[in-house]
Design an enzyme around this catalytic site. Structure first.
Site, PDB file in Angstrom:
ATOM      1  N   CYS A  88      23.849 -11.267  28.432  1.00  0.00           N
ATOM      2  CA  CYS A  88      25.035 -11.844  27.783  1.00  0.00           C
ATOM      3  C   CYS A  88      24.767 -12.284  26.345  1.00  0.00           C
ATOM      4  CB  CYS A  88      25.561 -13.025  28.592  1.00  0.00           C
ATOM      5  SG  CYS A  88      26.347 -12.495  30.120  1.00  0.00           S
ATOM      6  N   HIS A 143      30.075 -18.008  24.186  1.00  0.00           N
ATOM      7  CA  HIS A 143      30.127 -16.961  25.202  1.00  0.00           C
ATOM      8  C   HIS A 143      31.062 -17.415  26.324  1.00  0.00           C
ATOM      9  CE1 HIS A 143      29.070 -13.935  28.015  1.00  0.00           C
ATOM     10  NE2 HIS A 143      28.409 -14.753  28.818  1.00  0.00           N
ATOM     11  N   ASN A 176      34.379 -12.858  32.106  1.00  0.00           N
ATOM     12  CA  ASN A 176      33.123 -12.700  31.366  1.00  0.00           C
ATOM     13  C   ASN A 176      32.892 -11.212  31.084  1.00  0.00           C
ATOM     14  OD1 ASN A 176      30.505 -12.558  30.435  1.00  0.00           O
ATOM     15  ND2 ASN A 176      29.631 -13.827  32.064  1.00  0.00           N
TER      16      ASN A 176
HETATM   17  O1  UT7 Z   1      27.252 -14.897  31.472  1.00  0.00           O
HETATM   18  C1  UT7 Z   1      26.013 -15.080  32.049  1.00  0.00           C
HETATM   19  C2  UT7 Z   1      25.830 -16.446  32.476  1.00  0.00           C
HETATM   20  N1  UT7 Z   1      26.596 -16.719  33.667  1.00  0.00           N
HETATM   21  C3  UT7 Z   1      27.106 -17.921  33.836  1.00  0.00           C
HETATM   22  O2  UT7 Z   1      27.016 -18.719  32.943  1.00  0.00           O
HETATM   23  C4  UT7 Z   1      27.741 -18.265  35.164  1.00  0.00           C
HETATM   24  C5  UT7 Z   1      27.240 -19.618  35.616  1.00  0.00           C
HETATM   25  N2  UT7 Z   1      27.741 -20.067  36.919  1.00  0.00           N
HETATM   26  C6  UT7 Z   1      29.045 -20.303  37.195  1.00  0.00           C
HETATM   27  O3  UT7 Z   1      29.907 -20.047  36.370  1.00  0.00           O
HETATM   28  C7  UT7 Z   1      29.383 -20.984  38.485  1.00  0.00           C
HETATM   29  O4  UT7 Z   1      28.196 -21.418  39.094  1.00  0.00           O
HETATM   30  C8  UT7 Z   1      30.182 -20.090  39.480  1.00  0.00           C
HETATM   31  C9  UT7 Z   1      31.583 -19.851  38.964  1.00  0.00           C
HETATM   32  C10 UT7 Z   1      29.450 -18.794  39.703  1.00  0.00           C
HETATM   33  C11 UT7 Z   1      30.322 -20.831  40.815  1.00  0.00           C
HETATM   34  O5  UT7 Z   1      30.924 -22.104  40.611  1.00  0.00           O
HETATM   35  P1  UT7 Z   1      30.243 -23.416  41.190  1.00  0.00           P
HETATM   36  O6  UT7 Z   1      31.119 -24.535  40.858  1.00  0.00           O
HETATM   37  O7  UT7 Z   1      28.821 -23.477  40.694  1.00  0.00           O
HETATM   38  O8  UT7 Z   1      30.299 -23.148  42.729  1.00  0.00           O
HETATM   39  P2  UT7 Z   1      29.116 -23.199  43.795  1.00  0.00           P
HETATM   40  O9  UT7 Z   1      28.338 -21.936  43.754  1.00  0.00           O
HETATM   41  O10 UT7 Z   1      28.383 -24.514  43.665  1.00  0.00           O
HETATM   42  O11 UT7 Z   1      29.936 -23.226  45.123  1.00  0.00           O
HETATM   43  C12 UT7 Z   1      30.791 -24.345  45.478  1.00  0.00           C
HETATM   44  C13 UT7 Z   1      31.533 -23.981  46.759  1.00  0.00           C
HETATM   45  C14 UT7 Z   1      30.610 -23.411  47.835  1.00  0.00           C
HETATM   46  O12 UT7 Z   1      31.081 -23.851  49.095  1.00  0.00           O
HETATM   47  P3  UT7 Z   1      30.367 -25.087  49.855  1.00  0.00           P
HETATM   48  O13 UT7 Z   1      28.936 -24.644  50.024  1.00  0.00           O
HETATM   49  O14 UT7 Z   1      30.504 -26.241  48.897  1.00  0.00           O
HETATM   50  O15 UT7 Z   1      31.147 -25.189  51.081  1.00  0.00           O
HETATM   51  C15 UT7 Z   1      30.830 -21.907  47.723  1.00  0.00           C
HETATM   52  O16 UT7 Z   1      30.571 -21.230  48.922  1.00  0.00           O
HETATM   53  O17 UT7 Z   1      32.505 -22.977  46.499  1.00  0.00           O
HETATM   54  C16 UT7 Z   1      32.290 -21.848  47.343  1.00  0.00           C
HETATM   55  N3  UT7 Z   1      32.633 -20.641  46.601  1.00  0.00           N
HETATM   56  C17 UT7 Z   1      33.870 -20.141  46.547  1.00  0.00           C
HETATM   57  N4  UT7 Z   1      35.017 -20.545  47.117  1.00  0.00           N
HETATM   58  C18 UT7 Z   1      36.123 -19.813  46.840  1.00  0.00           C
HETATM   59  C19 UT7 Z   1      31.819 -19.876  45.833  1.00  0.00           C
HETATM   60  N5  UT7 Z   1      32.525 -18.872  45.280  1.00  0.00           N
HETATM   61  C20 UT7 Z   1      33.796 -19.020  45.717  1.00  0.00           C
HETATM   62  C21 UT7 Z   1      34.983 -18.294  45.490  1.00  0.00           C
HETATM   63  N6  UT7 Z   1      36.105 -18.727  46.066  1.00  0.00           N
HETATM   64  N7  UT7 Z   1      35.017 -17.201  44.700  1.00  0.00           N
END
Ligand code: UT7
Length: 331
Positions: free
Chosen positions: A116, A256, A286
């Protein structure tokens, strides 16, 4: 003789027509519009659907958009850099194909690959060629077809990424406008957290790698999120401090576009007024190497000569950094 700086003098873009909405994603994986919007700020992304077309197709269209806008003779372009994480093919340079197809027959070309941060690093490369006086017209294109490496059954990644391309032209400036300073970094300890495991030299494609889904993007979202916020804020602070800029001197932050929450957290850490943030993640998600040039395209009409822009990016590798630029033209 006054010092030569490298300024962006034109921009162009291409976005595939197909819009992949949150509503459509709800039919593919266990997710919902409210979660996606509140956790990422994304409402839709563009997807290149046509078979046989890839990153070069979008790069060519973005370059041609720029060429047409300023009525540029492509033969005047001396170097074409394609910043991408999704080249058309292994081994064959994507940029060579792009340069030929846009009629840049007097140019040499290469791909710049840094996940990225590809476009951010590409700005540094393009500028160095201009500042040295070696070349006068360098075309930098950021293009990625992320849909080619996304598993549309993996809700952790399929909601984030989209396809697109943006192009900018770098030319010499003798009025002190253009790229002023850069602070670029990388840390290979981060590569386990965001990667496509197979298809490269350490794990070539095999029946096994396909069966295991190792040709898709894998991301440990929480870890990447944490590093993205702290590192983008650190380099942005560093570049402001090093150039004796206060936050009030900044006209725009061009970050970004990976997650709106990351962008807000970075802006908050450097005390930046939210109205100064360039944002288009809602429409495109993204797009990896295309996020920064697409921002410049979308905000071009609001940019004024002399505006102070701080670019910052973070991506796989890890790779990240910040660039301080003074915008060079009124639209
Ligand atoms: O460009 C390159 C660099 N990339 C980035 O900068 C991306 C960085 N990361 C992110 O943007 C975020 O971490 C994500 C958008 C990928 C995920 O968001 P998050 O707030 O970190 O969610 P999480 O992975 O901590 O998950 C929170 C909850 C989990 O459920 P439990 O374990 O709390 O019950 C996940 O299973 O949300 C759940 N979850 C979803 N729920 C609905 C994860 N993905 C989804 C989804 N829809 N798509």
């Amino acid at each position: 003789m006054s010092k030569i700086t490298a300024a962006i003098t034109a921009v162009g873009k291409y976005l595939p027509e197909y819009k992949l909405t949150n509503a459509e994603l709800e039919t593919k994986v266990n997710t919902n519009d409210e979660w996606i919007v509140s956790r990422t700020g994304i409402k839709e992304r563009r997807i290149l659907k046509e078979k046989g077309k890839g990153t070069s197709f979008m790069a060519i269209n973005a370059a041609n958009d720029l060429i047409k806008k300023i009525n540029l003779d492509p033969k005047e372009i001396e170097l074409v850099i394609v910043a991408t994480a999704t080249p058309d093919m292994q081994a064959a340079s994507t940029s060579a194909f792009v340069a030929t197809k846009i009629g840049a027959t007097e140019a040499f070309s290469f791909d710049q690959i840094a996940a990225c941060s590809s476009f951010l690093y590409g700005m540094s490369t393009a500028s160095s060629y201009i500042e040295s006086g070696r070349y006068k017209k360098v075309l930098l294109i950021g293009a990625d077809m992320n849909s080619s490496m996304i598993d549309y059954t993996d809700r952790a990644t399929c909601i984030i990424f989209g396809d697109g391309a943006g192009a900018v032209l770098f030319e010499p400036n003798t009025n002190g406008l253009g790229l002023q300073d850069e602070y670029l970094r990388s840390d290979g300890n981060g590569r386990e957290f965001l990667k496509v495991e197979a298809g490269g030299s350490i794990l070539p494609a095999s029946e096994e790698t396909i069966k295991n889904g190792q040709h898709f993007v894998y991301q440990d979202g929480r870890t990447v999120f944490k590093f993205a916020v702290s590192n983008m804020a650190d380099v942005s602070e560093k570049i402001l401090h090093r150039n004796s800029l206060t936050i009030d001197d900044v006209t725009w932050l061009a970050p970004h576009q990976a997650n709106k929450r990351i962008i807000d957290a970075v802006a908050n850490r450097i005390n930046l007024d939210p109205s100064k943030i360039m944002l288009n993640i809602e429409k495109y998600g993204n797009t990896t190497s295309a996020t920064l040039p697409l921002l410049l395209n979308d905000y071009e009409s609001r940019l004024k000569k002399g505006d102070t822009i701080i670019f910052t990016a973070f991506g796989g590798g890890f790779t990240w950094g910040s660039i301080y630029m003074k915008w060079a033209y009124n639209n």
